[in-house]
Each structure stands twice: as C-alpha cells, then as structure tokens.
Motif scaffolding. Sequence first.
Motif, PDB file in Angstrom:
ATOM      1  N   MET A  70     -25.911 -10.118  53.655  1.00 46.02           N
ATOM      2  CA  MET A  70     -25.211 -11.372  53.347  1.00 46.02           C
ATOM      3  C   MET A  70     -25.438 -11.752  51.882  1.00 46.02           C
ATOM      4  O   MET A  70     -26.547 -11.746  51.415  1.00 46.02           O
ATOM      5  CB  MET A  70     -25.766 -12.489  54.245  1.00 46.02           C
ATOM      6  CG  MET A  70     -24.666 -13.218  54.962  1.00 46.02           C
ATOM      7  SD  MET A  70     -25.192 -14.781  55.591  1.00 46.02           S
ATOM      8  CE  MET A  70     -26.556 -14.393  56.631  1.00 46.02           C
ATOM      9  N   THR A  71     -24.421 -12.035  51.209  1.00 39.99           N
ATOM     10  CA  THR A  71     -24.591 -12.453  49.818  1.00 39.99           C
ATOM     11  C   THR A  71     -24.868 -13.941  49.773  1.00 39.99           C
ATOM     12  O   THR A  71     -24.354 -14.693  50.585  1.00 39.99           O
ATOM     13  CB  THR A  71     -23.325 -12.182  48.998  1.00 39.99           C
ATOM     14  OG1 THR A  71     -22.229 -12.639  49.767  1.00 39.99           O
ATOM     15  CG2 THR A  71     -23.168 -10.719  48.681  1.00 39.99           C
TER      16      THR A  71
ATOM     17  N   ALA B 201     -22.167 -15.732  61.170  1.00 37.47           N
ATOM     18  CA  ALA B 201     -22.378 -15.062  59.887  1.00 37.47           C
ATOM     19  C   ALA B 201     -21.090 -15.140  59.078  1.00 37.47           C
ATOM     20  O   ALA B 201     -20.008 -15.297  59.625  1.00 37.47           O
ATOM     21  CB  ALA B 201     -22.766 -13.608  60.122  1.00 37.47           C
ATOM     22  N   GLY B 202     -21.232 -15.014  57.785  1.00 36.10           N
ATOM     23  CA  GLY B 202     -20.058 -15.088  56.925  1.00 36.10           C
ATOM     24  C   GLY B 202     -19.531 -16.503  56.875  1.00 36.10           C
ATOM     25  O   GLY B 202     -20.296 -17.465  56.879  1.00 36.10           O
TER      26      GLY B 202
ATOM     27  N   SER C 253     -14.765 -18.656  60.414  1.00 34.58           N
ATOM     28  CA  SER C 253     -14.046 -17.413  60.712  1.00 34.58           C
ATOM     29  C   SER C 253     -13.715 -17.208  62.198  1.00 34.58           C
ATOM     30  O   SER C 253     -12.629 -16.738  62.510  1.00 34.58           O
ATOM     31  CB  SER C 253     -14.803 -16.215  60.150  1.00 34.58           C
ATOM     32  OG  SER C 253     -16.075 -16.119  60.745  1.00 34.58           O
TER      33      SER C 253
ATOM     34  N   ASP D 201     -12.216  -8.929  58.038  1.00 35.47           N
ATOM     35  CA  ASP D 201     -13.589  -8.456  58.178  1.00 35.47           C
ATOM     36  C   ASP D 201     -14.535  -9.119  57.187  1.00 35.47           C
ATOM     37  O   ASP D 201     -15.656  -9.485  57.529  1.00 35.47           O
ATOM     38  CB  ASP D 201     -13.641  -6.933  57.992  1.00 35.47           C
ATOM     39  CG  ASP D 201     -13.044  -6.229  59.196  1.00 35.47           C
ATOM     40  OD1 ASP D 201     -12.915  -6.918  60.239  1.00 35.47           O
ATOM     41  OD2 ASP D 201     -12.704  -5.046  59.103  1.00 35.47           O
ATOM     42  N   ILE D 202     -14.070  -9.278  55.958  1.00 33.88           N
ATOM     43  CA  ILE D 202     -14.932  -9.843  54.919  1.00 33.88           C
ATOM     44  C   ILE D 202     -15.397 -11.245  55.304  1.00 33.88           C
ATOM     45  O   ILE D 202     -16.518 -11.670  54.993  1.00 33.88           O
ATOM     46  CB  ILE D 202     -14.201  -9.842  53.557  1.00 33.88           C
ATOM     47  CG1 ILE D 202     -15.156 -10.332  52.458  1.00 33.88           C
ATOM     48  CG2 ILE D 202     -12.939 -10.679  53.585  1.00 33.88           C
ATOM     49  CD1 ILE D 202     -14.565 -10.298  51.076  1.00 33.88           C
ATOM     50  N   CYS D 203     -14.552 -11.976  56.045  1.00 38.64           N
ATOM     51  CA  CYS D 203     -14.886 -13.354  56.423  1.00 38.64           C
ATOM     52  C   CYS D 203     -16.080 -13.388  57.369  1.00 38.64           C
ATOM     53  O   CYS D 203     -16.769 -14.387  57.471  1.00 38.64           O
ATOM     54  CB  CYS D 203     -13.704 -14.015  57.098  1.00 38.64           C
ATOM     55  SG  CYS D 203     -12.254 -14.068  56.052  1.00 38.64           S
ATOM     56  N   ARG D 204     -16.279 -12.305  58.111  1.00 36.99           N
ATOM     57  CA  ARG D 204     -17.354 -12.309  59.097  1.00 36.99           C
ATOM     58  C   ARG D 204     -18.663 -11.840  58.502  1.00 36.99           C
ATOM     59  O   ARG D 204     -19.690 -11.892  59.157  1.00 36.99           O
ATOM     60  CB  ARG D 204     -16.957 -11.430  60.282  1.00 36.99           C
ATOM     61  CG  ARG D 204     -15.852 -12.080  61.089  1.00 36.99           C
ATOM     62  CD  ARG D 204     -15.330 -11.225  62.217  1.00 36.99           C
ATOM     63  NE  ARG D 204     -13.987 -11.687  62.540  1.00 36.99           N
ATOM     64  CZ  ARG D 204     -12.878 -11.025  62.248  1.00 36.99           C
ATOM     65  NH1 ARG D 204     -12.953  -9.834  61.668  1.00 36.99           N
ATOM     66  NH2 ARG D 204     -11.705 -11.522  62.550  1.00 36.99           N
ATOM     67  N   THR D 205     -18.604 -11.337  57.274  1.00 37.89           N
ATOM     68  CA  THR D 205     -19.833 -10.819  56.682  1.00 37.89           C
ATOM     69  C   THR D 205     -20.269 -11.608  55.466  1.00 37.89           C
ATOM     70  O   THR D 205     -21.455 -11.756  55.212  1.00 37.89           O
ATOM     71  CB  THR D 205     -19.649  -9.355  56.277  1.00 37.89           C
ATOM     72  OG1 THR D 205     -18.466  -9.258  55.490  1.00 37.89           O
ATOM     73  CG2 THR D 205     -19.534  -8.464  57.489  1.00 37.89           C
ATOM     74  N   GLU D 206     -19.336 -12.142  54.706  1.00 40.06           N
ATOM     75  CA  GLU D 206     -19.694 -12.748  53.440  1.00 40.06           C
ATOM     76  C   GLU D 206     -19.364 -14.227  53.429  1.00 40.06           C
ATOM     77  O   GLU D 206     -18.245 -14.628  53.733  1.00 40.06           O
ATOM     78  CB  GLU D 206     -18.906 -12.062  52.330  1.00 40.06           C
ATOM     79  CG  GLU D 206     -19.795 -11.525  51.218  1.00 40.06           C
ATOM     80  CD  GLU D 206     -18.975 -10.713  50.247  1.00 40.06           C
ATOM     81  OE1 GLU D 206     -18.468 -11.305  49.290  1.00 40.06           O
ATOM     82  OE2 GLU D 206     -18.828  -9.495  50.472  1.00 40.06           O
TER      83      GLU D 206
END
Lengths: 376, 337, 351
Positions: C1-2, C302-303, C307, C315-320
């Motif tokens: 996670m950033t 997460a993210g 989301s 996908d990016i929404c669920r991680t970042e």
Amino acid sequence: MAETGKQDEALSDVVASDASTTAEVEAVLDAPVERGEPILQVRNLVKHFPLTQGILFKKQVGAVKAVDGVSFDLYQGETLGIVGESGCGKSTVAKLLMTLETATSGEVFYKGQDITKLSGRALKAVRRNIQMVFQDPYTSLNPRMTVGDIIGEPFEIHPEVAPKGDRRKRVQELLDVVGLNPEYINRYPHQFSGGQRQRIGIARGLALNPEIIICDEPVSALDVSVQAQVVNLMEKLQDEFNLSYLFIAHDLSIVRHISDRVGVMYLGKMAEIGTDVEIYDHPTHPYTQALLSAVPVPDPDAREGRERIILTGDVPSPANPPSGCRFRTRCWKAQDKCAEEIPLLAVPEVFAGRKTPAAHESACHFAEEKQVVGAA
Amino acid sequence: MPDNKSPQVTPSSVAGAGPAVTGGLADTAAAGVAVAAELAAGTDKQTSTEKARSLGQDAWRELRRSWLFWASGILLVLLILMAAWPTLFTDVDPRQADLRNHYLTGPQWSHFFQADWFGYNVQGQSVYARTVHGARASIIVGVCVTLAVTLVGGIVGMLAGYFGGWLDTVLSRLTDVFFGIPLLLGGLVLLQAFTNRTIWTVTFALTAFGWMQIARVMRGAVITQKEADFVTAARALGAGTGRILFRHILPNVLGPVIVVATIALGGYIATEATLSYLGIGLKDPTVSWGVDISASQKDLRDGPHALLMPAGFLSLTVLAFILLGDAVRDALDPKLR
Amino acid sequence: MTTTTAKPANVPEQKGPDGGPLLEVRDLHVEFHTRDGVAKAVNGVNYSVGAGETLAVLGESGSGKSVTAQAIMGILDMPPARIPKGEILFRGQDMLKMSGEERRKIRGAKIAMIFQDALSSLNPVLSVGYQLGEMFRIHQGLSKKDAKAKAIELMDRVRIPAARERVGDYPHQFSGGMRQRIMIAMALALEPDLIIADEPTTALDVTVQAQVMDLLAELQREFNMGLILITHDLGVVADVADKIAVMYAGRIVETAPVHELYKRPAHPYTRGLLDSIPRLDQKGQELYAIKGLPPNLLNIPAGCAFSPRCPKAQDICRTEIPALHDVAERDGAAMPGRRSACHFWKETIHG
C-alpha cells in the motif's frame, strides 16, 4: 365538495346493506378491490388527547387536538403522501388507521367497513391487510428476537396465512425479496445496519400479504446513500405485490418522488390535497407554498432564481389552536375572515369548473396559484 | 459551552441492552462504530462468517473480561458447593460437642480443612464445620427470598406498568405502603407469629416485606418498554396481551430486574443472619451463621474466632453477590461505565 | 500500500487577519480504541477556514465529520479516542500542543460550537437568561445585572420575540427553533472568530430550518466569522456554503467551491450522493442508489475506501489509496479549490 358528498352517500349505502355477522364482514374484507378504486376512505377523523390533572381522580382540563377532522381517500395501487411539520398530526393519523389509537370521532372505511368500530376477529382480519413500516429501524425491532422470529411473528399471530412447516421457508423468501441474505435468519437486529434493519421491518410488513402499507417516515432515520436503496425497494415491492402506500414524511422531495397524490397537513387539518403535479407545481394554499419554498434544493443555481417565503414564528400549540384558519397566525395573507371562518377543504371558487391543475382541494379563503418550485 | 456529545465509543448496539438511538443522521463515532460492528459481515447479499450473537451471548463476552465477575463467581461457586455438599469440605458433625477437650480452643491456622482449623466454640463444637454447614441456611434463604421476591414484585410491577390506570394507582400505593415498613422490623413482627421457625418461614417473612423494590424497577422498565416501537409493531400485527407481555416486554425488562435481584440477594442473607442473631429467625438445632454469631457474642473477648469466622463468611457471601450484581449490570448495560 | 498523506491544501484562501487562515487542520488522525479493535474515525484530514468564510463538511454517519469537529473543539473523550497524528492550527498555533488551560480559553471565546440537539445542550433547571449570562460572568466578570442585560441583548439579536419577558423562562418553555436560536446566541456571546455548527438544523422543521440558517448566515456576515457547517444534507449546504469538503470513511474525498461541486462532481461518491437524492423540482423514475453500505471503521477496505461501492472501481482502486489530486479542466487549466481523491477523477468530471 358536492362530489365528496355523493361519495359519502354511496358509502353509507354500502355499509347499510352489509350484513353484520363477523364471517360476512371477513368475507367483505378479503374481497379484492379493483385498481383505481378507493380502498381506504377516511371521513372527518378526529383524535383529541385529553389533558388531565390530579393523581387519583383525574380531571380533564383540555385536549390536544392532534387530528381535527381529516378526510381523504386512498386508492388501490397508489401512493398517497402525507406531508407536514412535526406536530401536524400525521403520525397520529397513521396510528388511527392502524387502530393503535381509538378515534375520538370520524370513520375509516376499509372496503366499506368502518374499522374504527370493529373488534375481535374482524379487526384481526383488517390488521392482516393493513400493515405498517416504522420510522426508527433501531427501536422497531425487538432486540431479543432473531430476524427469523421477527419476520415469522406475523405467521404466529395469523396462523391461517402460512402452515407451520412452511414458515421458515416463507421468512427466507421474504428476506430475499427485501434484498437480504436468507442465511441471516438466525441473526439478531443489532448485527445489522440501519438500512438493513429497515429492510427487515419491511419484510415483516409484507409477511401477511397486506393490501395497504402505512409508512411512517420510513427513510428519515437512514443515511442519504441508503435512503435511495430503501425507496427503490419500496417502489419495486409496490409493483410486485400491488400494494397501496400511505407514505407519511416530512421530506417533501422524497414524498414527491414516491407519491401519486399528496396531502399537506397543518395543525391537525388537511390544508391541501391533490396529485403531485397539482401540489408541487401549482400549490394554492399559502402554507404549501411556504413549505415548498423553504425546502433546500441541492443545486445552488436553481436556488438563486427561487423566491423564498420565510414564515415567521412557530407552529402554535395543538392544545390551543387559533380560531378560524389554523395557519392564519403565520400567514401573510390573513384577514379578518380567516380568524372567523374555518376554510373548508374544497376546490376554491376561483378555480371551480376550470380545467387547470390549480383546481384541486385547498382549505384557504384566498387561494391563489403561485409557482414556488423552479421548473427544471 | 456545554461540552456534551462526546462520542460514546462502546458500540452500544453490540452489547447494549437498549441501542442508543442517535438516528441515522447523527454522526457520532458511536454510530460509525455501530455500523461498523454490523458490517463486519460485509454488504447485503454476501455470505458471511460472522455468527449470530444474541444479547445474552454479548453479555457473556463482556462478563468473561470482568475480573469482578471471576472473583465473585469463583467465591460463589465455592459457597454454593459448601451449601449443597458440606461433607465435601468437612466430615466433622457440626452439632457434635466436646466441652471437656475443646471449650473455646483457638484456631490452628495450619490445620487446613480439619476440625480445629477455625478452633472450637463455647460448646466445644468445631467452628469450621459449623461455618461450612451454616452456608446452607444462608444461601437457601437468600436464593429463595430472591426468587420469591422477583416473582411477586415482578408480577405486581408488570401489571401496574402494563395496564396502568386504576390498577396502577392501587398497586403503586400498595407498594408505597409496604415501603414504609422496614424489612427487618416487618420480618421481626411477622416471625413473632410463628412458634416453629424454619428456613421457609423466614423466607416467607422476608418475601412479604421485600418485594417492593423489584416491583418498582419492573414497573418503570415495563412502562418504558410498553411505549417501544417494537411493541407498537406487535400490536399492529394484532398480537394479544399475553404475547406482547411475555414475548416482547418481559425479555427486555429482565436485565435491570436481574441486576437488582442479584444485588439484593446479599442483603437478604444479611437480614436472615440479623434475624437469627436477634433470636427471632432460625433457631438452634439449625446451623446458621446468624445463630452462631448470636451464640458466640458473649464470648467475644475470650474466643473472638467463634464469632469472627461465621461473620467473615457472611460478609464474604454478601460481598460476592453484590459484586456479581455489579458485574452483571456492567455487562448488560455498557453505557453505565 | 502506498502512503498518500495529502499535503495541506495549497488552495488560495481568504486570509485571517495575520495572513494565514483562521483555522487549519493538517493531516489529522483520530482513532477510537474499542473492545472490538481500533476504529479509525479520521484518517488524514486537511481543511482550512478563513474569516468570513463558510466551509461545509458533508458526509454520512461514520464519515468522521463530527469527530473532526470534536477534535478541533477539544471535546473528544480521551480515551477511548486518541489523536496519533496531526495538527490543528488556530491562527497559526497548534492547539493540540497547548495546555488544557490555554485550550479552554480558546474554546467558547474564540471557537464556539452549536449542536444538533438544543434541548439536551441546555441545562433544563437553569433559566435561559442565566445560562446566557453565565458566559459573561465567567469570561468577563460582569455583575449579575449586567449579565442579564447582555443576555436580553443577545436574545434580541437572534430575534427571539419578547426577549425581556422571556429571559427568565426555562429551555423546555421554548420551541425547537427558539432553542436553537438560544444555542446560537450562546455561541455568539463572546463574539468568537469561528463557529462550528454540527447539524444545526437537522432536528428542526423545514420552515424553521430556513429561518435558522438565514439567521446564522446573517450573523456570520455581521461579525465576519469563520463558519464550519457540518451536515449530511446536500440541500442545506447549497444555500450557505462557500466551499465544500466531502468526507467518506474518515478522509476528504473531494473539495470544491459550492457551485462547482453540484455542477460537476469529481468523485464517484459525490456523484452518487447527488444522484441518489430525489429532487423537489423533478419527478424522476428510479432513484440512483449507491450500492452497499458505508465501510466498517474497524476494517476499512484496502485501497480506496469507496471502491467496494463504486461503479467505476478498477484493480488499482482496491490496492492503492488515491491521493487528493488537484483537479484540472480538460485542457489542463487549473480549477482553483478543486481536489478529488479518485484515481479516475478525470473520467468522473469530464465524463
């Protein structure tokens, strides 16, 4: 007015011709009503709560006139919205229709039967057909019962609706209908959020296959993003089960969205009633106009073009309402006549016979049309 | 500035007897956390791993974390064992007297669980054995009075609260009248009428003058619950009085009643001992802490152990019940903390 | 996670008297330690208000909007609450580092708060005049008589009719609207620089709501106060706010000047909210409904927290976790004051 009179006569004919044995009454109550026919007719409904003094021997010193002569019809398959501010008596109307309170006077005809005079089995049959959805999803579910018990309770009280072996399946079907996981059947209410609880409340209301559902502020305790889900669900269920709704709320936007017709109440009386277009786009009662103009519109641009009528003062106490027109103390048009004469709920003379949306029932001596909601 | 509205973080709807209703609009942390707790499951129509938890289970979860509960619980289990099977703790006959050898012999603190552990009383009876056997009378009286009082007071309170009107007026005034009579005084006077006083007569006397508190608590709780929306909902469904009372109101008012009853239980035990001490409760061949305290008071200076041991156990029992009541109250109503 | 701790807003502000904004919240975090775990109520909130400016903080229950306000006022119960991180600058000074005494001096005199429920915020056994006068007696040491005169003056100012006769009345003798006016009078008593109003009209009827909001706006202009208006009602906001911060799961997801937000939302959550409220002037068919439920603060997804409910989630929404991006026009022209915490803000605002 003449029209309503005729209707009343017809109504009393029906009542008179009816035999009064319980079985026959029950048969009448279970007979279907055509779409578009009145299913519930409310006539001059009055509820006064006595104000008493004394500990052992109570003496009446006055009365709160919560509902003071309200009449309207609810047609099969429609949604009638009732709006008004707190203390206008809209929730008391709901309780009277559910026979949770005894009316001081007046009649409520359900399929021609005056339910204010029923008792015992006939009343139970009425209750099966008129159900209610409550405002507060947190207090309207018994915290000590599982969801299955809550939704299944209607079947225990009315065992004729579903045989014992079927009940669990029926409850799971109902959960599915209102968009909840049928596996939640053994959970307790505190394990759900407000919106989910309201769905449980709706499932309980649907259990007995009622014809009328009285909704008392069913979404006002919910979050904005959840309100829409519940409103959509209610609309879907109305189509699916051919329900008639009496939708009581203080939120005028939601009432417009869901209602076919709207009644505006003020201090225990109906100020104006008509279709949603008649009320929202062509209001003729000054109270309706003020109420509509005060609603905050979530659009700053539409907002700026609108004229706002800001009423002075507060709603007077229903224990001591003003003489004549109840709204006159806050009305900018009030004249001597308003203090002396109670305006009747009828199509105002100025509009009588004209084919205009302004020609709907409005209880004002000086009714005139005024656009307050900016057309979009 | 009124500094109110501090967020209640205990998620009231998780363990609370009555969920705090802030309405969905109020944006307190409580609302957030409450939503949160229910949401552990995820969104609608999604299978979840969360198990159904009743409020009783939630209360148990809460109780398990309370040292008060464990301390009082262990103590009470020991005392109840003592009452039920005193022979587990001692095989000495509490009535066996040996004046020649044991007249007011002092305690032998290292002789665990032996006849002379707590010494001997003025009759030469083992204080330890008498203390163990005395638990039975005290606990039976305490438990029976509590049950009877809960039943009588509960019914009176429920009728008064639910039906209201003249019935409420009559029952409430009757409660007030009884409240005017002190429990001890009432018990004293009533017991005078019995020549043969057993555990049951004492129970009867204490019940006759002890039911009012429960009645009041019950009445108040019933009046509150009677107005609850879910009761209205049941009425709207056509539910009868019996169903509303027993299925909807009763389960929701039991909490406060249980708490009051548990705390009061200790008081009944103390009152029984007081009556026995005054010579108006239980009488000699019955072994009871009150009887023993009464019998050994005159030897307080020569053999204080004969009085202090039963008195100590009495205090401990009363304390254990009161602590248990406190723990139960905390578990049933986390808002109080 | 950033990590995506947003920088303090570099948006042009109306400046307070000494150059900076009146109040600035920087990267504020608030947690509640509960039996079930740590509920993260506020997760890095930045906002600022200048003198004479109205900031509306919009959000649903559990979004952290009230908790932020309570942290500013210093009325959070700690524990269970904890502020692990963040600054609350009032005229450039960090209030979180002040002593209790210093904060107490600011509270009431410089920053005042109005609550939703006026009845429970007023002491039922003291007369309204006494409670209003109390502020003057405590903070300014006025005599009883002078304090009463001041109380009457305040009641006049918030337009309570017959103030002189009603000054001795108790809170329950007033209607809901009048009680809210008394709360406003109380907040105004010491002429604070900033007022925080937490759902000030939610408990009131529509016709009374309009009166109270008008009064509040007028007094704000008169005293050139900063106003933070906390609400869930998009309609109320549209009336009075200059700029809006939309909160979701303890973060600000979008900030914008008021007109812009309604015209072109730059975050799917804001768009969903706007679409899901029925309009008085339109009769729509089916309402748009944001699916699902607000997130669990004990277990925020997460993210991007939105989301799971977002129709546009990738996908990016669920991680970042998306940063609060500056929003620009299609041609790259800056849109002052507009920021959105969405990976796909471009698509959201420009369609």
